[in-house]
Enzyme design. Structure first.
Site, PDB file in Angstrom:
ATOM      1  N   LYS A 137       0.830  -1.208   0.000  1.00  0.00           N
ATOM      2  CA  LYS A 137       0.000   0.000   0.000  1.00  0.00           C
ATOM      3  C   LYS A 137       0.867   1.261   0.000  1.00  0.00           C
ATOM      4  CE  LYS A 137      -4.395  -1.790   1.539  1.00  0.00           C
ATOM      5  NZ  LYS A 137      -5.579  -1.689   2.349  1.00  0.00           N
ATOM      6  N   LYS A 161      -4.791  -9.897  -6.521  1.00  0.00           N
ATOM      7  CA  LYS A 161      -6.037 -10.302  -5.845  1.00  0.00           C
ATOM      8  C   LYS A 161      -7.150  -9.297  -6.122  1.00  0.00           C
ATOM      9  CE  LYS A 161      -6.228  -8.287  -1.273  1.00  0.00           C
ATOM     10  NZ  LYS A 161      -7.448  -8.145  -0.555  1.00  0.00           N
ATOM     11  N   LYS A 213     -11.203  -4.255  -3.085  1.00  0.00           N
ATOM     12  CA  LYS A 213     -12.169  -3.140  -3.083  1.00  0.00           C
ATOM     13  C   LYS A 213     -11.558  -1.886  -3.656  1.00  0.00           C
ATOM     14  CE  LYS A 213     -13.876  -4.111   1.397  1.00  0.00           C
ATOM     15  NZ  LYS A 213     -12.742  -3.745   2.224  1.00  0.00           N
TER      16      LYS A 213
HETATM   17  P1  ATP Z   1      -8.888  -3.057   0.412  1.00  0.00           P
HETATM   18  O1  ATP Z   1      -8.740  -3.089  -1.078  1.00  0.00           O
HETATM   19  O2  ATP Z   1      -9.525  -1.828   0.946  1.00  0.00           O
HETATM   20  O3  ATP Z   1      -7.621  -3.472   1.144  1.00  0.00           O
HETATM   21  P2  ATP Z   1     -10.003  -5.676   0.406  1.00  0.00           P
HETATM   22  O4  ATP Z   1     -10.894  -5.910  -0.737  1.00  0.00           O
HETATM   23  O5  ATP Z   1      -8.616  -6.269   0.337  1.00  0.00           O
HETATM   24  O6  ATP Z   1      -9.948  -4.151   0.741  1.00  0.00           O
HETATM   25  P3  ATP Z   1     -10.494  -6.134   3.224  1.00  0.00           P
HETATM   26  O7  ATP Z   1     -11.489  -5.294   3.924  1.00  0.00           O
HETATM   27  O8  ATP Z   1      -9.048  -5.785   3.444  1.00  0.00           O
HETATM   28  O9  ATP Z   1     -10.776  -6.206   1.661  1.00  0.00           O
HETATM   29  O10 ATP Z   1     -10.726  -7.654   3.601  1.00  0.00           O
HETATM   30  C1  ATP Z   1     -11.855  -8.178   4.215  1.00  0.00           C
HETATM   31  C2  ATP Z   1     -11.719  -9.684   4.246  1.00  0.00           C
HETATM   32  O11 ATP Z   1     -11.847 -10.193   2.919  1.00  0.00           O
HETATM   33  C3  ATP Z   1     -10.364 -10.172   4.774  1.00  0.00           C
HETATM   34  O12 ATP Z   1     -10.565 -11.327   5.562  1.00  0.00           O
HETATM   35  C4  ATP Z   1      -9.599 -10.505   3.537  1.00  0.00           C
HETATM   36  O13 ATP Z   1      -8.613 -11.499   3.741  1.00  0.00           O
HETATM   37  C5  ATP Z   1     -10.713 -11.011   2.623  1.00  0.00           C
HETATM   38  N1  ATP Z   1     -10.371 -10.798   1.211  1.00  0.00           N
HETATM   39  C6  ATP Z   1     -10.107  -9.607   0.631  1.00  0.00           C
HETATM   40  N2  ATP Z   1      -9.856  -9.768  -0.675  1.00  0.00           N
HETATM   41  C7  ATP Z   1      -9.953 -11.105  -0.917  1.00  0.00           C
HETATM   42  C8  ATP Z   1      -9.807 -11.903  -2.084  1.00  0.00           C
HETATM   43  N3  ATP Z   1      -9.495 -11.364  -3.247  1.00  0.00           N
HETATM   44  N4  ATP Z   1      -9.997 -13.241  -1.980  1.00  0.00           N
HETATM   45  C9  ATP Z   1     -10.317 -13.807  -0.792  1.00  0.00           C
HETATM   46  N5  ATP Z   1     -10.464 -13.115   0.349  1.00  0.00           N
HETATM   47  C10 ATP Z   1     -10.294 -11.772   0.294  1.00  0.00           C
END
Ligand code: ATP
Ligand code: LTN
Length: 343
Positions: A125, A209, A212
């Site tokens: 990040k 991955k 969001k």
């Molecule tokens: P950001 O982009 O804001 O970091 P994010 O999409 O990575 O957000 P988080 O809020 O950080 O989402 O994660 C919430 C949960 O979803 C965590 O347990 C994380 O491990 C899971 N998660 C996030 N992205 C994935 C993915 N691509 N596949 C599986 N699990 C995920």
């Protein structure tokens, strides 16, 4: 919280306690559901389960102050739509329980700069931020707050996607170190990562991955997205120039991601599923159908909850009260352990 206590006995409990959190940083996607949220809905039935919308964590990257509250409420609504039942679990907003920020300070005093520097999420990040853009100190200390979240509830099981493993290892190390220095205070938590779906990849960039905050809307499937759009995105998912359907995440990340999504949606092993397909097109059709069917009931429940906004707010208020009843005595125990004067 089943059997929510005014004071907690951390070492003599009939059921394991589960805790997890999701940031209100954007619209929840299929990765969030398959990696985390779906596990929450399963765990709530046979565990003492506590789930948190981690708005303080969201502040580690710039947020629009006019949007954050709305997003927090909406993220909670998606949790409920996904199947969390407030009569059997606790759902609340992190900043409503001030104990999180307070224990976070004690965790910052327990973590070393060296171990925080090794966190890959921080490196990614911070590196993503354009040159000279503001990088908050809290982005660096973030894992200390995450450890505090978990340790406040004496959680032994933390359902998360694979990207959070390293943070969980740190939370374990901090619990063990604190207990060693100051006497038994915290339960040592463990990550619960699903066997299929722990890391759903971006449909357009299958080596990254699904996220969001990604800049790839065509590669991300929103939980509330309409079926036609989901189907279109899956049909256009990047694959490769071969024709063989094979589960091989290294050599064939795009096809393997589709097999993973289909496998997670229907509850089958991706490598086994691969044997049933001769063409990428057939796999995409089945994958899109399975995802649409998986999300349909969530979307229907979300529409009901959105029509009644005060219901979600009331659930969160009740959740914060239940969470505080567990967190406050644990914080007091930690304060006393390090020698802070009683207040
Ligand atoms: P950001 O982009 O804001 O970091 P994010 O999409 O990575 O957000 P988080 O809020 O950080 O989402 O994660 C919430 C949960 O979803 C965590 O347990 C994380 O491990 C899971 N998660 C996030 N992205 C994935 C993915 N691509 N596949 C599986 N699990 C995920
Ligand atoms: N760091 C996590 C979100 C998070 C979390 C937690 C997950 C904050 N506190 C406690 C599990 C337990 C993330 O970025 N997904």
């Amino acid at each position: 919280m089943a059997g929510c206590r005014a004071s907690v006995d951390l070492y003599d409990r009939p059921v394991a306690r589960v805790f997890s959190g999701i940031q209100p940083t954007g619209d929840l996607h299929l990765g969030n559901y398959l990696g985390a949220l779906r596990q929450f809905t399963r765990d709530q039935h046979d565990h003492d389960a506590v789930f948190c919308i981690v708005d303080l964590h969201a502040l580690t990257v710039p947020q629009d102050p006019h949007e954050l509250g709305r997003r927090t409420l909406d993220t909670a609504r998606v949790h409920l739509a996904a199947g969390l039942d407030p009569s059997v679990c606790t759902l609340f907003v992190q900043s409503h329980v001030h104990e999180h920020a307070e224990l976070s300070w004690l965790m910052e005093c327990t973590a070393s700069v060296g171990e925080l520097r090794r966190m890959t999420q921080f490196k990614e990040k911070a590196d993503k931020a354009p040159e000279q853009e503001f990088v908050a100190a809290a982005l660096f200390t973030y894992p200390a707050l995450m450890a505090a979240d978990i340790l406040l509830y004496g959680a032994d099981r933390v359902p998360v996607g694979a990207d959070q493993r390293q943070h969980l290892e740190l939370a374990r190390d901090l619990a063990v170190r604190f207990n060693h220095r100051f006497g038994d205070t915290f339960v040592v938590p463990a990550a619960a990562v699903p066997t299929v779906g722990a890391r759903i990849m971006d449909l357009q960039r299958p080596t990254e991955k699904m996220s969001k905050s990604s800049v790839s809307p065509q590669g991300t499937v929103g939980l509330l997205e309409d079926p036609a759009s989901i189907t279109r995105k899956i049909r256009r998912a990047v694959t490769d120039t071969e024709v063989e359907v094979r589960y091989d995440p290294e050599a064939k990340p795009g096809v393997s991601n589709l097999l993973t999504i289909l496998g997670a949606a229907v509850g089958e092993d991706p490598a086994q599923l691969a044997r049933r397909y001769q063409q990428y097109g057939e796999l995409k059709v089945d994958c899109a159908e399975a995802v649409v069917a998986l999300l349909e009931p969530i979307q229907a429940r979300y529409a009901e909850l959105a029509a009644e906004p005060s219901r979600t707010a009331a659930i969160l208020a009740e959740g914060a009260a239940k969470a505080r009843a567990v967190a406050a005595p644990v914080l007091e125990q930690a304060r006393a352990a390090v020698g802070l004067l009683p207040r």
